[in-house]
Scaffold this motif. Sequence first.
Motif, PDB file in Angstrom:
ATOM      1  N   GLN A  35      15.219 -13.551 -16.684  1.00 48.57           N
ATOM      2  CA  GLN A  35      14.554 -14.128 -17.851  1.00 48.57           C
ATOM      3  C   GLN A  35      14.494 -13.036 -18.909  1.00 48.57           C
ATOM      4  O   GLN A  35      14.349 -11.857 -18.592  1.00 48.57           O
ATOM      5  N   SER A  46      12.842 -11.755 -22.767  1.00 51.32           N
ATOM      6  CA  SER A  46      11.805 -11.930 -23.778  1.00 51.32           C
ATOM      7  C   SER A  46      11.976 -10.887 -24.865  1.00 51.32           C
ATOM      8  O   SER A  46      12.375  -9.756 -24.594  1.00 51.32           O
ATOM      9  N   ARG A  61       9.660 -15.740 -25.392  1.00 51.79           N
ATOM     10  CA  ARG A  61      10.804 -15.845 -24.496  1.00 51.79           C
ATOM     11  C   ARG A  61      12.079 -16.175 -25.268  1.00 51.79           C
ATOM     12  O   ARG A  61      12.069 -17.028 -26.154  1.00 51.79           O
TER      13      ARG A  61
END
Length: 129
Positions: free
Chosen positions: A40, A42, A60
């Motif tokens: 992920q 960000s 994000r």
Amino acid sequence: MKLTKKAIDEFRYDGDGKSRDVRWDSALPGFGVRIYPTDQKSFVLSYRHQGRKRLLVLGRYGPITLDQGRKLARQRLAAVIDGRDPLADRQAEAQGTTMADLCAVYLERHASRKRSGHDDRRRIARSVL
């Protein structure tokens, strides 16, 4: 290196699972993208406030585009130049000082989006406050 959408899409976490992996933008000092072990990503902003180094997560990657991330970073940097600490402001807002403040934040952020928001308001008014 200047961050681009293509580069961000290709980034993969490079670490031992405990360390931070941040790729910094050469176009806007302090702005970067943090890659988590789950891949992920960000946007983050590194800045100093009263000699203390701070790392603010802006949002994000995906829901927020690279251009929007840069715009958010510039806004937060302007606040730092004005003498404010955006991370401390966010923490104070989330924490609240009293139960009434905490309930107000909850109702504003969450209850309005839930079907049971009306019930939540009633229960808080009757039982909590």
